[in-house]
Scaffold this motif. Structure first.
Motif, PDB file in Angstrom:
ATOM      1  N   ASP A 111       0.844  -1.200   0.000  1.00 43.55           N
ATOM      2  CA  ASP A 111       0.000   0.000   0.000  1.00 43.55           C
ATOM      3  C   ASP A 111       0.883   1.255   0.000  1.00 43.55           C
ATOM      4  OD1 ASP A 111       0.863   0.508   2.605  1.00 43.55           O
ATOM      5  OD2 ASP A 111      -0.930  -0.323   3.531  1.00 43.55           O
ATOM      6  N   ALA A 112       0.237   2.427   0.028  1.00 42.63           N
ATOM      7  CA  ALA A 112       0.978   3.682  -0.112  1.00 42.63           C
ATOM      8  C   ALA A 112       1.885   3.965   1.089  1.00 42.63           C
ATOM      9  CB  ALA A 112       0.017   4.842  -0.343  1.00 42.63           C
ATOM     10  N   GLY A 113       1.746   3.171   2.157  1.00 43.03           N
ATOM     11  CA  GLY A 113       2.641   3.313   3.296  1.00 43.03           C
ATOM     12  C   GLY A 113       3.760   2.274   3.266  1.00 43.03           C
ATOM     13  N   GLY A 114       3.768   1.436   2.205  1.00 45.96           N
ATOM     14  CA  GLY A 114       4.814   0.424   2.062  1.00 45.96           C
ATOM     15  C   GLY A 114       4.504  -0.885   2.771  1.00 45.96           C
ATOM     16  N   ALA A 115       3.300  -1.025   3.322  1.00 45.33           N
ATOM     17  CA  ALA A 115       2.918  -2.261   4.019  1.00 45.33           C
ATOM     18  C   ALA A 115       2.268  -3.229   3.025  1.00 45.33           C
ATOM     19  CB  ALA A 115       1.945  -1.935   5.148  1.00 45.33           C
ATOM     20  N   PRO A 116       2.400  -4.542   3.280  1.00 45.56           N
ATOM     21  CA  PRO A 116       1.795  -5.521   2.373  1.00 45.56           C
ATOM     22  C   PRO A 116       0.303  -5.254   2.162  1.00 45.56           C
ATOM     23  CG  PRO A 116       3.212  -6.618   3.946  1.00 45.56           C
ATOM     24  CD  PRO A 116       3.123  -5.181   4.379  1.00 45.56           C
ATOM     25  N   SER A 117      -0.131  -5.422   0.918  1.00 45.75           N
ATOM     26  CA  SER A 117      -1.532  -5.180   0.590  1.00 45.75           C
ATOM     27  C   SER A 117      -1.985  -6.257  -0.395  1.00 45.75           C
ATOM     28  CB  SER A 117      -1.674  -3.784  -0.006  1.00 45.75           C
ATOM     29  OG  SER A 117      -3.030  -3.468  -0.230  1.00 45.75           O
ATOM     30  N   SER A 118      -3.127  -6.052  -1.004  1.00 51.97           N
ATOM     31  CA  SER A 118      -3.605  -7.008  -2.021  1.00 51.97           C
ATOM     32  C   SER A 118      -4.400  -6.232  -3.047  1.00 51.97           C
ATOM     33  CB  SER A 118      -4.480  -8.079  -1.362  1.00 51.97           C
ATOM     34  OG  SER A 118      -5.682  -7.499  -0.892  1.00 51.97           O
ATOM     35  N   GLY A 168       8.710  11.027   4.694  1.00 53.76           N
ATOM     36  CA  GLY A 168       8.286  10.871   6.084  1.00 53.76           C
ATOM     37  C   GLY A 168       8.751   9.587   6.756  1.00 53.76           C
ATOM     38  N   LEU A 169       9.040   8.531   5.985  1.00 53.91           N
ATOM     39  CA  LEU A 169       9.394   7.257   6.607  1.00 53.91           C
ATOM     40  C   LEU A 169      10.898   7.101   6.814  1.00 53.91           C
ATOM     41  CD1 LEU A 169       6.750   4.949   4.927  1.00 53.91           C
ATOM     42  CD2 LEU A 169       6.757   5.854   7.248  1.00 53.91           C
ATOM     43  N   ASN A 170      11.663   8.117   6.411  1.00 50.32           N
ATOM     44  CA  ASN A 170      13.096   8.128   6.705  1.00 50.32           C
ATOM     45  C   ASN A 170      13.445   9.472   7.366  1.00 50.32           C
ATOM     46  OD1 ASN A 170      15.827   7.946   6.876  1.00 50.32           O
ATOM     47  ND2 ASN A 170      16.207   7.717   4.675  1.00 50.32           N
ATOM     48  N   LYS A 216      13.409   1.194   8.302  1.00 46.50           N
ATOM     49  CA  LYS A 216      12.816   0.261   9.266  1.00 46.50           C
ATOM     50  C   LYS A 216      12.279  -0.970   8.569  1.00 46.50           C
ATOM     51  CE  LYS A 216      11.433   3.117  13.136  1.00 46.50           C
ATOM     52  NZ  LYS A 216      10.392   4.076  13.456  1.00 46.50           N
ATOM     53  N   ARG A 217      11.825  -0.800   7.332  1.00 40.77           N
ATOM     54  CA  ARG A 217      11.138  -1.887   6.639  1.00 40.77           C
ATOM     55  C   ARG A 217      12.089  -2.779   5.842  1.00 40.77           C
ATOM     56  NH1 ARG A 217       5.422  -2.538   6.873  1.00 40.77           N
ATOM     57  NH2 ARG A 217       5.094  -0.400   6.241  1.00 40.77           N
ATOM     58  N   TYR A 218      13.142  -2.196   5.238  1.00 39.41           N
ATOM     59  CA  TYR A 218      14.063  -3.023   4.444  1.00 39.41           C
ATOM     60  C   TYR A 218      15.478  -2.481   4.570  1.00 39.41           C
ATOM     61  CZ  TYR A 218      12.764   0.655   1.082  1.00 39.41           C
ATOM     62  OH  TYR A 218      12.487   1.859   0.492  1.00 39.41           O
ATOM     63  N   GLU A 219      16.442  -3.408   4.419  1.00 42.29           N
ATOM     64  CA  GLU A 219      17.822  -3.083   4.772  1.00 42.29           C
ATOM     65  C   GLU A 219      18.503  -2.215   3.716  1.00 42.29           C
ATOM     66  OE1 GLU A 219      20.208  -6.532   5.311  1.00 42.29           O
ATOM     67  OE2 GLU A 219      21.954  -5.415   6.066  1.00 42.29           O
ATOM     68  N   HIS A 220      18.512  -2.730   2.463  1.00 38.93           N
ATOM     69  CA  HIS A 220      19.229  -2.015   1.410  1.00 38.93           C
ATOM     70  C   HIS A 220      18.287  -1.137   0.612  1.00 38.93           C
ATOM     71  CE1 HIS A 220      22.612  -4.362   2.501  1.00 38.93           C
ATOM     72  NE2 HIS A 220      22.164  -5.497   2.009  1.00 38.93           N
ATOM     73  N   ALA A 273       8.292  -1.402  -2.481  1.00 41.18           N
ATOM     74  CA  ALA A 273       7.948  -2.085  -3.738  1.00 41.18           C
ATOM     75  C   ALA A 273       8.700  -1.519  -4.938  1.00 41.18           C
ATOM     76  CB  ALA A 273       6.439  -1.988  -4.000  1.00 41.18           C
ATOM     77  N   GLY A 274       9.444  -2.378  -5.616  1.00 34.95           N
ATOM     78  CA  GLY A 274       9.980  -2.018  -6.925  1.00 34.95           C
ATOM     79  C   GLY A 274      11.256  -1.212  -6.934  1.00 34.95           C
ATOM     80  N   GLY A 275      12.032  -1.262  -5.863  1.00 30.11           N
ATOM     81  CA  GLY A 275      13.326  -0.588  -5.865  1.00 30.11           C
ATOM     82  C   GLY A 275      14.439  -1.560  -6.223  1.00 30.11           C
ATOM     83  N   PRO A 276      15.465  -1.118  -6.973  1.00 31.37           N
ATOM     84  CA  PRO A 276      16.598  -1.986  -7.296  1.00 31.37           C
ATOM     85  C   PRO A 276      17.577  -2.008  -6.128  1.00 31.37           C
ATOM     86  CG  PRO A 276      16.900   0.151  -8.337  1.00 31.37           C
ATOM     87  CD  PRO A 276      15.595   0.234  -7.584  1.00 31.37           C
ATOM     88  N   ASN A 277      17.164  -2.603  -5.024  1.00 29.00           N
ATOM     89  CA  ASN A 277      17.854  -2.386  -3.744  1.00 29.00           C
ATOM     90  C   ASN A 277      19.243  -3.020  -3.633  1.00 29.00           C
ATOM     91  OD1 ASN A 277      15.710  -0.841  -2.960  1.00 29.00           O
ATOM     92  ND2 ASN A 277      14.659  -2.479  -1.872  1.00 29.00           N
ATOM     93  N   GLU A 278      19.429  -4.198  -4.250  1.00 29.24           N
ATOM     94  CA  GLU A 278      20.756  -4.821  -4.197  1.00 29.24           C
ATOM     95  C   GLU A 278      21.735  -4.001  -5.035  1.00 29.24           C
ATOM     96  OE1 GLU A 278      17.937  -6.522  -4.215  1.00 29.24           O
ATOM     97  OE2 GLU A 278      18.235  -7.341  -2.210  1.00 29.24           O
TER      98      GLU A 278
END
Lengths: 218, 224
Positions: free
Chosen positions: A70-77, B81-83, B57-61, B28-33
């Motif tokens: 979702d738009a907050g980066g949490a798993p969605s469907s 906002g999330l960083n 907080k959600r993913y390392e790279h 979602a969808g970042g070329p993180n490695e």
């Protein structure tokens, strides 16, 4: 009411704004609680601005897919009948007037329908994300928020923080009141019977015009 | 034709002072490695153009690594906002940050990659995005009235390198992306002088009906 009761009360009232078949975008936080309160005969399609026209609910742990969030980066469907879209298409839907309503939180909103919700200079800098585009493009811009910030008014004569949008808000829904933004100013349409009209006016810096057909929030 | 190279070879394509587009939207969808390899290469003074500043907080790279290391001197983003580190660096002046409305960001990049001189959008009129307020790093933008409605003129965005993501990529560079991981990857694939894709899976040939981004725009492929 405690915080969670306030949020639920506001979400429940916002849910009455939607018609069956509406395509709506819900901001992060309180607005995401709205679908839980939709009447049984009202089905809406949710837009997730990062890439879904028809977003579903959060999956259980076994069905987490990190390419569907979702738009907050949490798993969605994705919902039944939904589609994946890229960012350009997503905002084509938003700016192009295809979104019936958006529900957003606010730091401040004023009597001209101006909204501030993306930056407190020098302090909090979340950024605007998709909010500016949503305000520019959605047919109805509903602000859903607590009426005051620790007692100080958030509904002002004029916003003092940098704006997210100019004169785009159409309705304000709080735990105290439902207020329409009109050419004449802010019109108090509904009130929470736990409060008097005077108490609502006191908690509001902007001038409130009391509607002739003022009624309690159901 | 697109060439398959290693993560380290791909990272070396990013040079000091480059502008770099980074696909993805939070998790979602970042070329993180690939971003991790770029971080390890020690390249500096980058201008990064991305949806967001990552979510440590959600993913390392991810892009947040390069920001944390001080390798990014200017960040263009829509939401940070999330960083919290991005806001801190913005406020203490150690990194320049330009905040762009998300839809305008997509269209600026699309314009850059599609050969357009910019776009006209109603988004941002009467806000710091349009009026040139210093704290978002913008310059004053032209307002044009078209058929009675005001629009803001937004310039196109291009980059030296675009780092994008694929769920599946074939050896011709053709890309398929599942879910909402496609987000900014589709427009960025056209807007980088050099385009490098990180793919979860490398196949001989995709079904042409399945291709989301044509391989002709892709220069290098790296496998995750």
């Amino acid at each position: 009411m405690d915080k969670s009761e306030i949020k639920a009360y506001i979400a429940k009232r916002v849910a009455k704004e939607f018609k069956d078949g509406d395509f709506v975008n819900l901001g992060i936080g309180l607005p995401t609680m709205v679908p839980a309160y939709l009447p049984e005969d009202v089905h809406v399609t949710l837009e997730a601005e990062l890439g879904m026209a028809g977003a579903g609910s959060a999956p259980d742990e076994a069905h987490v897919d990190w390419e569907v969030v979702d738009a907050g980066g949490a798993p969605s469907s994705v919902a039944i009948g939904g589609a994946f879209i890229d960012s350009a298409t997503s905002f084509g839907l938003i700016r192009g007037g295809h979104v019936d309503a958006t529900v957003l939180g606010a730091l401040q909103v004023d009597q001209k329908g101006n909204l501030a919700n993306w930056i407190i200079p020098g302090k909090m800098v979340p950024g605007m994300g998709g909010a500016m585009d949503l305000c520019a493009g959605a047919s109805n811009v509903i602000v859903a928020m607590e009426h005051t910030q620790k007692g100080s008014p958030k509904i002002l004569k004029e916003c003092t923080l940098p704006l997210t949008t100019q004169t785009c808000v159409t309705k304000i829904i709080t735990e105290m009141a439902v207020i329409d933004v009109t050419d004449k100013g802010l019109v108090l349409k509904e009130y929470n019977p736990e409060f008097t009209v005077d108490q609502i006016k006191e908690a509001t810096e902007a001038e409130l015009i009391v509607a002739d057909d003022l009624k309690p929030i159901e | 034709m697109a060439k398959v190279i290693s993560l380290q070879e791909a990272a070396a394509k990013v040079k000091d002072g480059d502008s770099v587009m980074v696909g993805g939207f939070l998790s979602a969808g970042g070329p993180n490695e690939l971003l991790h390899a770029v971080a390890e290469s020690g390249v500096k003074n980058l201008t990064a153009i991305a949806n967001d500043g990552g979510d440590p907080k959600r993913y390392e790279h991810g892009l947040h690594e390069l920001i944390h290391n001080g390798q990014v001197s200017w960040l263009w983003a829509t939401h940070i906002g999330l960083n919290p580190e991005v806001g801190q660096k913005m406020n203490d002046g150690s990194m320049k940050v330009t905040l762009v409305p998300q839809g305008s960001m997509a269209e600026k990049i699309r314009a850059g990659g599609y050969g357009l001189g910019g776009v006209l959008t109603p988004t941002g009129i009467g806000t710091p995005v349009g009026d040139g307020s210093e704290d978002v790093g913008n310059t004053k933008k032209t307002i044009m009235n078209i058929d009675g409605k005001d629009y803001l003129f937004e310039r196109p965005l291009k980059a030296d390198v675009a780092l994008i993501y694929a769920s599946k990529c074939d050896k011709y560079g053709n890309i398929f992306i599942h879910g909402d991981a496609r987000n900014f990857n589709t427009v960025m694939a056209f807007a980088g002088k050099t385009v490098i894709v990180q793919t979860n899976e490398l196949v001989d040939m995709l079904d042409p009906d399945e291709v989301l981004i044509p391989g002709v725009v892709v220069d290098y492929i790296v496998e995750k």
